[in-house]
Design a protein around this motif. Sequence first.
Motif, PDB file in Angstrom:
ATOM      1  N   TRP A  84       0.812  -1.209   0.000  1.00 21.89           N
ATOM      2  CA  TRP A  84       0.000   0.000   0.000  1.00 21.89           C
ATOM      3  C   TRP A  84       0.852   1.268   0.000  1.00 21.89           C
ATOM      4  N   LYS A 144       0.920  10.102  12.970  1.00 20.34           N
ATOM      5  CA  LYS A 144       0.375   9.717  11.675  1.00 20.34           C
ATOM      6  C   LYS A 144       1.399   9.825  10.559  1.00 20.34           C
ATOM      7  N   GLN A 167      -1.548   6.794   6.588  1.00 19.98           N
ATOM      8  CA  GLN A 167      -1.741   5.654   5.684  1.00 19.98           C
ATOM      9  C   GLN A 167      -2.701   5.986   4.537  1.00 19.98           C
ATOM     10  N   LYS A 168      -2.712   7.284   4.166  1.00 16.33           N
ATOM     11  CA  LYS A 168      -3.589   7.718   3.074  1.00 16.33           C
ATOM     12  C   LYS A 168      -2.821   8.406   1.951  1.00 16.33           C
ATOM     13  N   VAL A 193      -4.331   6.411  -0.928  1.00 14.71           N
ATOM     14  CA  VAL A 193      -5.131   5.250  -0.548  1.00 14.71           C
ATOM     15  C   VAL A 193      -6.542   5.760  -0.235  1.00 14.71           C
ATOM     16  N   SER A 216      -9.331   4.299  -0.099  1.00 11.60           N
ATOM     17  CA  SER A 216     -10.186   3.462   0.750  1.00 11.60           C
ATOM     18  C   SER A 216      -9.999   3.769   2.233  1.00 11.60           C
ATOM     19  N   ASN A 217      -8.979   4.519   2.585  1.00 12.85           N
ATOM     20  CA  ASN A 217      -8.792   4.920   3.978  1.00 12.85           C
ATOM     21  C   ASN A 217      -9.403   6.275   4.294  1.00 12.85           C
ATOM     22  N   GLU A 218     -10.011   6.897   3.287  1.00 10.09           N
ATOM     23  CA  GLU A 218     -10.732   8.138   3.529  1.00 10.09           C
ATOM     24  C   GLU A 218     -12.062   7.819   4.221  1.00 10.09           C
ATOM     25  N   LYS A 229     -13.990   4.351   4.134  1.00 10.66           N
ATOM     26  CA  LYS A 229     -13.499   3.496   5.207  1.00 10.66           C
ATOM     27  C   LYS A 229     -14.643   2.663   5.773  1.00 10.66           C
ATOM     28  N   TYR A 249     -10.428  -1.987  -0.817  1.00  2.00           N
ATOM     29  CA  TYR A 249      -9.146  -1.308  -0.966  1.00  2.00           C
ATOM     30  C   TYR A 249      -9.142  -0.575  -2.295  1.00  2.00           C
ATOM     31  N   LYS A 272      -6.469   2.357  -4.281  1.00  2.50           N
ATOM     32  CA  LYS A 272      -5.313   3.249  -4.266  1.00  2.50           C
ATOM     33  C   LYS A 272      -5.036   3.761  -5.666  1.00  2.50           C
TER      34      LYS A 272
END
Length: 952
Positions: free
Chosen positions: A56, A482, A520-521, A553, A555-557, A561, A568, A570
Amino acid sequence: MKKHYKIIVVLWAMLCCCIVSMAQSTIIINPPRSSANDAVAVDTMIDFGFKKELPWRSTGAVYTLSGKALNKMFTGNLLNTLQGRIPGLTVVTGSGEPGYDLPALYVRGQTSWNIGGNQLVILLDGFHVEISALSALSPYEIESVTLLKDAAATAMFGLQGGAGVLSIRTRKGRTAKNELVLNARYGISSVVQLPRVMNGYDYTTLYNQALVNDGFSPKYPNPELYRATNDPIHPNVNWYNELLNSTSHIQDYNLLFRGGNETARYFVMVDYMNNNGLYKNAKTISKDFGTNATYNKINLRANADIDLSKNLLVSAAVSGIIEDRNTPSGFSASQLFNNLMTIPAATFAVKNPNGTWGNSSVYNFNPVELLQQSGIYKAHTRTIQTGVTAKQKLGMITPGLALTAGVSFNNQYGGYYQTSYAVRTYEMVKNAQDMPVRDADSNIVYKTIGNDVPRSTGDGGTTHWNRNTLQFGFDYNRSFGKHTFSGTLLGRRESYLHDGQSYAVRVQGLSAGVTYDYAQKYIVDVSGAYMGSADFAPGKRYGLFPAAGIGWVASNEGILKGNKVVDYLKFRASYGAAANINESYRFLYEAQAGSASGWITGSGNTAQSGLAIAQLANPNATWELKTSFNAGFDIRLLKTLSATVDVFSEKRTGIYEIPSASVPAFTGFNLPWVNSGVVHNKGFEAIINYDNKAGDFTYHISGSAAFARNKIIDKSETAQPFARLYQKGFAINQEKGLAFDGFYQQSDFDASGNLKAGVAASSFTNVKPGDLKYKDLDGNGIINAYDMQPFGYSNVPEITLGLNIGFAWKGFDCSAFAQGVLHRTVNLLSVAYNYTHPFVNNNNITAFSGNSWTPATSATSTTPRLSTLSNPNNDQASNFWLRKGDFIKLRSLQLGYTFSNKGVLQKIGSVRVFVNGTNLFVFNKVDGLEPENLSMGYPLTKVVDFGFNIKF
């Protein structure tokens, strides 16, 4: 040679003993999660050669193939197991001869006319190695194969990364119960497709027709005599049947040990492979006189990871490979198969009526005699590959910092020992009635060819190279809330020397890469190399090769999320540069000297030789530079469906070429090489995977597509009257030729045999009815080179497709992989000349010419009129000789069963048996020929094999 065998074995054994002695106790842990298909697991670290990264956090275009996938094909060369399995990697098949079956590898097609196949960087456990050393590895020792494609992935390789990077990692030990694994497989191989040649009757009949077409009298009064297959006076020999078996065998046996504890972990393997060729009855007379083509290989490997302290890890890898190749001494495989195709069935018998070897003064090549009685050529190769790395944590300075160092020594030596014999052969003398001439005692008269030559021997070296690498650097990985930073700084020096060189190829420099992510975004990756080479002039030896990548990424928003559909997602993009040095273009900043015509001195007019400047120097010569942009996304839906898509655009500048300008001969020199060529390359790669299960039934299907198309932007060329005559504007090695416009017909000629007005004449020769006719593109009434135009593609395909399917149910498992190739053009004129040109230069006739032009077949014929004479008009480059090289091959099909651990098997870890097929089916043959190498030379084979795997 025995001494070197002992050295390899002793080194390997010593390392094994050290590893095992440090791994007395074991700790059992759960193995890492693996994926259902051939790609690596999503939680596996990606191998970037000089560093590793979580998937990722990667912004580069990479693809990793699990080593397990390589076992699904059974071949004698590891690289051939990669065919179609890695999007962006094109594997062009070579010969099928055991031990000489090296393919050519291209990454994202071609971007330089100076860089052919196998110019990519190949890493083995992080160190640069030669492709010949990699091809001999066993699939059982491979953990993963990773292709690095864009600048974000290759910039750290600087001067070496411009053609892509293929990184191979071998298997390592693990903190787990000691494991002993035995693998065995035995396969039966057979030819995919041989050229189809005509029998004795058809040959003599059509040869007579060709002579009549040329204005001569027929040679064979009664072709019917050549129908029989057992008449040595009027032979009808199928040379392929005489020399080749219908099947052969290939076998591989492998024993490996794996295990370790928290202090030391080890992987040890020994592998033996035997691959036999197809030659028949080679040892009939004596095992010393002849041999089948054979390839025998022994692989020894020992990998160790040892924690000398809680902060110091030392890893070592030692590999020894011993290869032995035996081939007949009287010919090469290419010579043999060329003669099998070109010697007519009606020329001579294998043996004459009196029992002597048959022959012909025209061909002077009896394949059976040479196979059985010419001696043996034994080639021996030994390869040692060693690599030692150390990693010292420097947490006392700052958390996450580590010092790294590594050294590698890779060496290969090849030698040969040859025994040679020669015996007399005899040509039957015939009269004009095609009957044997007899002496006064009615004995057939023979002409002696050659002499008996007693045993002679020779030996020497063939190949030798060594590649040494020394590197030293730092790794860093640390999070601050972070914010997470990771980085690598590596200083590296590499030296490569092989036979035929006076000066080693040396590169050195600094490589660096820094990756930052927030929450992680959001990801930013900066990498590059400052690297130099002694191949260039002082002051111009070093260059900076930077790259930058960004990732998101999504999908981490918050909006995605926890989404039940999108697991996932990205997006990523990168831009940067890498370069290539080329061993064929070294020291261009210095003038090159060459032999001169000399001068005359003295009253005796004595000729004196000497040297003169042959090539002018270019003090500004530099490397070929490739800049590339890549954008892509990775997505996984519903925990079952995943996809990766990349699009790219590349521009290579500074391609070496000599300016197309004539230099007066009195100057005595040639113009220098300059960096002026430019090529643009663009394309995409896409992979989609679906894996799911229903109760005990699990299944997966994946498909891939890769497309790469290049275009020459700038190239120095002689001025032409039409744009279609330039290479500029078209693809590298794209086919060019005259446009086929049917055959000249009798109606094109007047009663005197001259072409009628309005019919374009050939500038190459005086044509006749049945010759190839071309389009007069410039309308001047003459067919010449100015009427050429581009056609089709090159021999390297633009599109490669892959389809992988499989399932498992209880103990059963099944998998299949098919590869498709599109946008590929093959040229029969250059690759299969003898197959397509009957009778010329005493050639045979094949199925290709089965529907040649005659007045009766003028409307339906597919090939030119038959002739025994050379025809320059018909030999011109033309789309008549071009064929679509597209094909689909079933590369692998495997069915296996794993026995349950019950009864006596409880004392054994697991037992699996399987049956496997390699290259079983091919669709879309080219004029009846195998599509990959057009059935020329040693043929490609398909294999059906059986095997088992036992774990203790």
